[in-house]
Design a protein around this motif. Structure first.
Motif, PDB file in Angstrom:
ATOM      1  N   VAL A 179     -17.396   2.865  48.706  1.00 61.69           N
ATOM      2  CA  VAL A 179     -17.031   3.952  47.788  1.00 61.69           C
ATOM      3  C   VAL A 179     -18.190   4.264  46.848  1.00 61.69           C
ATOM      4  O   VAL A 179     -18.544   5.433  46.629  1.00 61.69           O
ATOM      5  N   VAL A 180     -18.795   3.220  46.278  1.00 62.07           N
ATOM      6  CA  VAL A 180     -19.925   3.410  45.358  1.00 62.07           C
ATOM      7  C   VAL A 180     -21.083   4.110  46.058  1.00 62.07           C
ATOM      8  O   VAL A 180     -21.699   5.040  45.523  1.00 62.07           O
ATOM      9  N   PHE A 181     -21.391   3.664  47.286  1.00 60.31           N
ATOM     10  CA  PHE A 181     -22.467   4.283  48.047  1.00 60.31           C
ATOM     11  C   PHE A 181     -22.157   5.753  48.324  1.00 60.31           C
ATOM     12  O   PHE A 181     -23.041   6.614  48.218  1.00 60.31           O
ATOM     13  N   GLY A 182     -20.915   6.063  48.679  1.00 64.56           N
ATOM     14  CA  GLY A 182     -20.531   7.444  48.948  1.00 64.56           C
ATOM     15  C   GLY A 182     -20.661   8.328  47.726  1.00 64.56           C
ATOM     16  O   GLY A 182     -21.150   9.469  47.807  1.00 64.56           O
ATOM     17  N   VAL A 183     -20.232   7.817  46.565  1.00 66.75           N
ATOM     18  CA  VAL A 183     -20.369   8.590  45.323  1.00 66.75           C
ATOM     19  C   VAL A 183     -21.843   8.832  45.005  1.00 66.75           C
ATOM     20  O   VAL A 183     -22.236   9.936  44.602  1.00 66.75           O
ATOM     21  N   PHE A 184     -22.671   7.793  45.210  1.00 64.52           N
ATOM     22  CA  PHE A 184     -24.109   7.930  44.954  1.00 64.52           C
ATOM     23  C   PHE A 184     -24.732   8.995  45.853  1.00 64.52           C
ATOM     24  O   PHE A 184     -25.480   9.860  45.383  1.00 64.52           O
ATOM     25  N   VAL A 185     -24.421   8.950  47.154  1.00 66.00           N
ATOM     26  CA  VAL A 185     -24.992   9.922  48.093  1.00 66.00           C
ATOM     27  C   VAL A 185     -24.504  11.333  47.766  1.00 66.00           C
ATOM     28  O   VAL A 185     -25.277  12.299  47.808  1.00 66.00           O
ATOM     29  N   GLY A 186     -23.215  11.455  47.429  1.00 65.03           N
ATOM     30  CA  GLY A 186     -22.682  12.770  47.097  1.00 65.03           C
ATOM     31  C   GLY A 186     -23.339  13.367  45.865  1.00 65.03           C
ATOM     32  O   GLY A 186     -23.717  14.546  45.853  1.00 65.03           O
ATOM     33  N   LEU A 187     -23.475  12.563  44.808  1.00 59.50           N
ATOM     34  CA  LEU A 187     -24.125  13.058  43.591  1.00 59.50           C
ATOM     35  C   LEU A 187     -25.595  13.376  43.845  1.00 59.50           C
ATOM     36  O   LEU A 187     -26.117  14.372  43.328  1.00 59.50           O
ATOM     37  N   LEU A 188     -26.258  12.534  44.645  1.00 64.33           N
ATOM     38  CA  LEU A 188     -27.666  12.781  44.972  1.00 64.33           C
ATOM     39  C   LEU A 188     -27.823  14.102  45.716  1.00 64.33           C
ATOM     40  O   LEU A 188     -28.703  14.910  45.405  1.00 64.33           O
ATOM     41  N   SER A 189     -26.962  14.330  46.704  1.00 68.29           N
ATOM     42  CA  SER A 189     -27.025  15.579  47.467  1.00 68.29           C
ATOM     43  C   SER A 189     -26.781  16.784  46.571  1.00 68.29           C
ATOM     44  O   SER A 189     -27.482  17.796  46.658  1.00 68.29           O
ATOM     45  N   LEU A 190     -25.794  16.660  45.695  1.00 72.21           N
ATOM     46  CA  LEU A 190     -25.459  17.776  44.805  1.00 72.21           C
ATOM     47  C   LEU A 190     -26.617  18.081  43.867  1.00 72.21           C
ATOM     48  O   LEU A 190     -26.961  19.253  43.643  1.00 72.21           O
ATOM     49  N   CYS A 191     -27.240  17.042  43.325  1.00 70.08           N
ATOM     50  CA  CYS A 191     -28.380  17.246  42.425  1.00 70.08           C
ATOM     51  C   CYS A 191     -29.550  17.910  43.150  1.00 70.08           C
ATOM     52  O   CYS A 191     -30.214  18.795  42.597  1.00 70.08           O
ATOM     53  N   ILE A 192     -29.802  17.474  44.392  1.00 73.55           N
ATOM     54  CA  ILE A 192     -30.899  18.057  45.171  1.00 73.55           C
ATOM     55  C   ILE A 192     -30.670  19.544  45.391  1.00 73.55           C
ATOM     56  O   ILE A 192     -31.581  20.368  45.248  1.00 73.55           O
ATOM     57  N   ILE A 193     -29.435  19.911  45.745  1.00 73.39           N
ATOM     58  CA  ILE A 193     -29.123  21.315  46.009  1.00 73.39           C
ATOM     59  C   ILE A 193     -29.267  22.144  44.738  1.00 73.39           C
ATOM     60  O   ILE A 193     -29.843  23.236  44.744  1.00 73.39           O
ATOM     61  N   VAL A 194     -28.760  21.623  43.626  1.00 69.48           N
ATOM     62  CA  VAL A 194     -28.854  22.357  42.360  1.00 69.48           C
ATOM     63  C   VAL A 194     -30.315  22.534  41.949  1.00 69.48           C
ATOM     64  O   VAL A 194     -30.730  23.619  41.503  1.00 69.48           O
ATOM     65  N   ILE A 195     -31.120  21.486  42.101  1.00 69.91           N
ATOM     66  CA  ILE A 195     -32.546  21.564  41.748  1.00 69.91           C
ATOM     67  C   ILE A 195     -33.273  22.569  42.630  1.00 69.91           C
ATOM     68  O   ILE A 195     -34.095  23.371  42.149  1.00 69.91           O
ATOM     69  N   SER A 196     -32.964  22.542  43.939  1.00 70.29           N
ATOM     70  CA  SER A 196     -33.622  23.502  44.852  1.00 70.29           C
ATOM     71  C   SER A 196     -33.230  24.926  44.512  1.00 70.29           C
ATOM     72  O   SER A 196     -34.057  25.838  44.619  1.00 70.29           O
ATOM     73  N   TRP A 197     -31.980  25.140  44.108  1.00 68.95           N
ATOM     74  CA  TRP A 197     -31.564  26.483  43.670  1.00 68.95           C
ATOM     75  C   TRP A 197     -32.328  26.896  42.426  1.00 68.95           C
ATOM     76  O   TRP A 197     -32.784  28.037  42.310  1.00 68.95           O
ATOM     77  N   ALA A 198     -32.456  25.967  41.470  1.00 67.20           N
ATOM     78  CA  ALA A 198     -33.133  26.278  40.201  1.00 67.20           C
ATOM     79  C   ALA A 198     -34.604  26.622  40.447  1.00 67.20           C
ATOM     80  O   ALA A 198     -35.169  27.521  39.811  1.00 67.20           O
ATOM     81  N   GLN A 199     -35.236  25.910  41.386  1.00 71.08           N
ATOM     82  CA  GLN A 199     -36.648  26.153  41.689  1.00 71.08           C
ATOM     83  C   GLN A 199     -36.861  27.481  42.406  1.00 71.08           C
ATOM     84  O   GLN A 199     -37.960  28.048  42.365  1.00 71.08           O
TER      85      GLN A 199
END
Length: 452
Positions: A430-450
């Protein structure tokens, strides 16, 4: 088993059912007191599972290797594939403990009706997003592939119109396959899809010796600079950069097959927990091998200059190469044949939300199939960049289905000691899944911002 080929809830502990130990290893899965006969073979079930695993994500794994290194990529790929197999083990264990054989049923057992609705909605959103992304790829790439075969630049004819081609392949190929009442029937098309991916891997290996390194200067190529040197032709074992964060989400999404696992389990011939776990282990192992070989030789062809979509690199250096064009067509066919398999659990979740466990109805079956396909086609046609639209959805729903839900359900349903190894492992998942999900979401948001 109902007429839809999907087992309904097993009433655990009823007088006409064998005990749990017998069901676990030796007795075919029962539904409503009726023994399952026939069913999908072991081999066809493996092909179905591999078809659910492998998709267009294979094109991005060489890029992930370039940003993590050969050893780094191999370790991460092994970790993610092992966790995917373990989460399937948790789902099958819960099916054995509860007598339930649907993802939605396990959600209801863990969190009552709210859990059932959340799981069903997650499956529907995830699979609609995946199908729409695949259809978007077909709409964008199929006309270019046809032009390459015909060696023409004309776009005035109807077969160069992506929307017309999308509607045609949906009506002629996807709809008939999606209307099949049992997922086991798709074993034949799934085997074709697997061999298409295998052909892609073989071509990647062969073409490694067709492109020299340092890469030749190509003025039309925007992926590499004109000062490419021999230093760019050194394979790196470990790489750590900001782009390395893309690797884990890419690998995690490349092993997502959990919405199809339980439907495949229900239709497996002699469906025991051990037999289905063997199907999962073989399917994930073969997918791991294909992924690793294609990523390795794709990386050793372009090294640091590898494109995020591997085939684009071959287009730049081997324009109008017949084998590369054939591979592009093969990938499109593999993606096309994956859509009906992804459609099956989405339709099952939709029907379960609105019809519950009612008797199978061809009218509901056909209407729900058409409803989902119309939504998918409309999204693929009218959304300008569907991969960004569903990027956020995919980063959340995919990790939930792959890691978070199996671990949470096990912790809530299993009666074992919370301090046991299995409970600790489920919590770590569960912890690993939450980490991967948050990481993916942050990457997408950052790429949109850039991009702004």
């Amino acid at each position: 088993m109902n007429k839809d080929g999907v087992n309904t809830t097993i009433q655990a502990g009823s007088g006409d059912q064998p005990d749990r130990e017998e069901v676990d290893e030796t007795t075919p899965l029962l539904s409503q007191g009726v023994r399952v006969s026939g069913g999908a073979s072991f081999v066809s079930s493996i092909f179905n599972l591999m078809n659910a695993i492998m998709g267009s994500g294979i094109l991005g794994l060489a890029y992930a290797m370039a940003n993590t290194g050969i050893l780094g990529f191999s370790v991460l790929l092994l970790l993610v594939s092992s966790l995917a197999a373990y989460s399937i083990h948790l789902l099958l264990t819960l099916c054995d403990q509860t007598g339930l054989n649907s993802y939605e049923g396990l959600g209801e057992k863990a969190f009552n009706r709210a859990g059932r609705v959340v799981v069903a909605c997650t499956i529907i959103i995830q699979n609609i997003g995946a199908m729409s992304s695949y259809m978007f790829i077909l709409k964008s790439e199929l006309p270019a592939t046809i032009r390459s075969f015909l060696r023409t630049e004309s776009s005035e004819v109807w077969y160069q119109d992506g929307v017309i081609l999308l509607v045609l392949v949906t009506v002629l190929v996807v709809l008939p396959l999606a209307l099949l009442p049992k997922i086991g029937f798709l074993g034949y098309t799934s085997s074709l899809s697997f061999f298409f991916m295998l052909f892609f891997t073989v071509v990647v290996v062969v073409k490694k010796w067709s492109i020299p390194c340092p890469l030749p200067v190509n003025s039309t190529l925007s992926l590499q600079s004109s000062n490419s040197s021999s230093s760019d032709c050194t394979a790196r074992l470990f790489v750590l950069s900001s782009k390395s964060a893309y690797a884990i989400p890419t690998m995690a999404f490349s092993f997502l097959c959990h919405t199809a696992v339980l439907p495949i389990y229900c239709e497996l011939h002699r469906p025991t927990k051990r037999r289905m776990q063997n199907v999962a282990n073989v399917g994930i192992s073969l997918s791991f091998l294909v992924y690793l070989v294609s990523a390795l030789f794709g990386y050793l062809t372009f090294y640091a200059q590898v494109n995020s979509e591997l085939l684009l690199g071959y287009d730049a250096y081997l324009p109008r190469d017949v084998l590369v064009t054939t591979v592009r067509l093969v990938i499109l066919l593999a993606v096309l044949l994956t859509v009906p398999l992804i459609h099956f659990p989405a339709r099952k979740a939709l029907l379960m939300m609105f019809r519950g466990e009612r008797e199978f109805s061809w009218l509901s079956h056909c209407l729900s199939t058409l409803f989902l396909l119309v939504i998918v086609v409309l999204l693929a046609v009218y959304v300008p960049d569907i991969r960004n639209v569903f990027g956020v959805v995919g980063s959340t729903t995919s990790t939930c289905l792959l890691f978070v839900y199996p671990g949470l359900f096990y912790l809530h349903i299993s009666s074992g000691d919370i301090r046991s190894c299995s409970s600790v492992a489920a919590g770590a998942l569960v912890v690993f899944g939450v980490f991967v999900g948050l990481l993916s979401l942050c990457i997408i948001v950052i790429s949109w911002a850039q991009s702004f």
